[in-house]
Structures are given as structure tokens and as C-alpha cells.
Design an enzyme around this catalytic site. Sequence first.
Site, PDB file in Angstrom:
ATOM      1  N   GLU A 142     -49.814  75.052  16.598  1.00  0.00           N
ATOM      2  CA  GLU A 142     -50.240  75.121  15.198  1.00  0.00           C
ATOM      3  C   GLU A 142     -49.044  75.082  14.239  1.00  0.00           C
ATOM      4  OE1 GLU A 142     -51.554  78.912  13.562  1.00  0.00           O
ATOM      5  OE2 GLU A 142     -53.131  77.882  12.438  1.00  0.00           O
ATOM      6  N   ASP A 177     -54.925  73.620  11.128  1.00  0.00           N
ATOM      7  CA  ASP A 177     -55.351  74.632  10.153  1.00  0.00           C
ATOM      8  C   ASP A 177     -55.215  73.986   8.769  1.00  0.00           C
ATOM      9  OD1 ASP A 177     -55.433  76.748   8.289  1.00  0.00           O
ATOM     10  OD2 ASP A 177     -54.774  78.188   9.798  1.00  0.00           O
ATOM     11  N   GLN A 203     -59.046  75.126  11.663  1.00  0.00           N
ATOM     12  CA  GLN A 203     -59.265  76.389  10.938  1.00  0.00           C
ATOM     13  C   GLN A 203     -59.309  76.073   9.443  1.00  0.00           C
ATOM     14  OE1 GLN A 203     -55.891  78.478  12.635  1.00  0.00           O
ATOM     15  NE2 GLN A 203     -57.243  79.776  13.851  1.00  0.00           N
ATOM     16  N   GLU A 239     -60.591  81.333   9.278  1.00  0.00           N
ATOM     17  CA  GLU A 239     -59.417  82.205   9.288  1.00  0.00           C
ATOM     18  C   GLU A 239     -59.030  82.543   7.847  1.00  0.00           C
ATOM     19  OE1 GLU A 239     -55.684  80.687  10.811  1.00  0.00           O
ATOM     20  OE2 GLU A 239     -55.416  82.514  11.978  1.00  0.00           O
TER      21      GLU A 239
HETATM   22  O1  LIG Z   1     -51.678  82.127  10.911  1.00  0.00           O
HETATM   23  C1  LIG Z   1     -52.439  81.285  11.371  1.00  0.00           C
HETATM   24  O2  LIG Z   1     -52.835  80.335  10.702  1.00  0.00           O
HETATM   25  C2  LIG Z   1     -52.951  81.392  12.753  1.00  0.00           C
HETATM   26  O3  LIG Z   1     -53.766  80.607  13.145  1.00  0.00           O
HETATM   27  C3  LIG Z   1     -52.438  82.440  13.660  1.00  0.00           C
HETATM   28  O4  LIG Z   1     -52.945  82.261  14.938  1.00  0.00           O
HETATM   29  C4  LIG Z   1     -50.977  82.439  13.801  1.00  0.00           C
HETATM   30  O5  LIG Z   1     -50.436  83.453  13.059  1.00  0.00           O
HETATM   31 MG   LIG Z   2     -54.338  79.243  11.618  1.00  0.00          MG
END
Ligand SMILES: O=C(O)C(=O)[C@@H](O)CO
Ligand SMILES: [Mg+2]
Length: 259
Positions: A142, A177, A203, A239
Amino acid sequence: MPRFAANLSMMFTEVPFLDRFAAAAAAGFQAVEFLFPYEHPPEVVAGKVKEAGLSVALFNMPPGDWAAGERGMAAIPGREAEFRENVGVALRYARALECRTLHGMCGITTGMDRAACEASFVENYRFAADALAAEGITLVLEPINSRNMPGYFVAHQREGIALIERVARPNVSLQLDLYHAQIMDGDLSKLIEALAGRFAHVQVASVPDRHEPDEGELNFPHLFAVLDRVGYAGWIGCEYNPRGETTAGLGWFTPFRAG
Ligand SMILES: O=C(O)C(=O)[C@@H](O)CO
Ligand SMILES: [Mg+2]
């Protein structure tokens, strides 16, 4: 149709970690993700997952001393033995939780020799990928934005892809993400299209405040449609830090709730 996993490290924090599984299920989630389950024995966490009828979409390998500021060690030269030991720890939990995607955090590499960090990363990720392959587990990398995590080993999506290409293992993929990607890369529709097939987990959170995906500078209905259009069928991890009480902020989720 996007499928959402509640992130239990950030959502439902009104109750203790082990009670968040039931809370997520009651709110209509069918899957969860979390950063670290290691404070609790694997069978205890697995019991909560089972009782709630959930799937575990993702969790992270042990990150080192989080309280002291460590953020993983996959790219930290000299920490290879610890990283490899952690593969075994994470694998025990992944088996118990029937989780098929693990995130291996890389570490803060400020001031370190970049070539040495990359070499350590490639060897560590190969080691982990080979150990996880037998269990059908994908290891994800990531990129994390440099505002929230200054000095993290990888911050840009395409840099992540280049590193994954060097690892050259079929069960290594990107954790996309969109919160980090917007901050560091932008142009998200085209980015998702360009990376299609190369990310195994997504995410979301609003930008800039990392809240529910219903505010801020991103158009989430549009981005969810782009993910659908490029054929992404995996989980989308929520998240985000709820603005207030977790369930009070779930209006955005109503159209996606199962049943
Ligand atoms: O911070 C993020 O974005 C994450 O996905 C965590 O797993 C890593 O800090
Ligand atoms: Mg993340």
C-alpha cells in the site's frame, strides 16, 4: 455493485475491538478489515468473526513497535529475520480467520540508502509471497501519503506498481487506498482505469478529512461506478474516522446494504 468491508480499527470504536464484529454485522456489513488482531489469540478473533457471520477481507502483518513510530519493516535493511518471523505469525491468524489478503507494511525509510531498502523489500516480499502462495493468500503493498506518514517507503501508486513488478510473484498486488491516491497522485478515474487488474484491495475515505465517503473533494458514486466498470469485484475497505457515532454516519451505506 461495490461490496464494502468495515474497518474495525477506525469504525465502531465506541465498543472494544472484539465487540466491533457484532456491531459491524448489525449495521449490515458482510465483511470487515482491521490493522492488527495480535492483542487477541487467533481462535478468539475467529470466534467473533464466525458468530457475526462475517468474512475478513484484510489485515496487516505485525508492524514492529507501532507506539514507538515503527510502520512495518519489509523495506528496512537489517530487519529481515523479524519480517520473516512475522510472516509465520500473520499466517497463523490468516488461517484462523480464513483471510486471503495480507498487507505487509514496509517502514519509515527516511535517511536510509534507497537501493538497500528496495533490495531488502524485494527479497522480503518474495519470501512472504512464496510462503503465502501455498495457502492461496495475496500479499498487498500500500502506497501511503507523505502528509500522514512522512518518510514511508512508498507513497505513489505507480512507484508501488514498479516495486511489485520487481518482486515478480503472481500473488503480490497493490492495495489501492483512494484516500492516499488522491493526496499523492490525483486523477483518480484515469488512475483506476490504468491500474485495473493490478490491485487486489481498495480502501476509501473522504479527502482531506478522512471521514465518511460522502463529503470532501471526491465524488464517490462516480468512483464506485468506475471500479465496477473496470471489473473490480473485491472488497472496498471503509478506512475512515467517523465524524461522530459510527452508525449515525452510515447514511452513505444504505443503498449498498445487503438484504
Ligand atoms: O493507513 C492506511 O491507509 C492503512 O491501510 C493501514 O493499513 C496502514 O497504516
Ligand atoms: Mg489504507
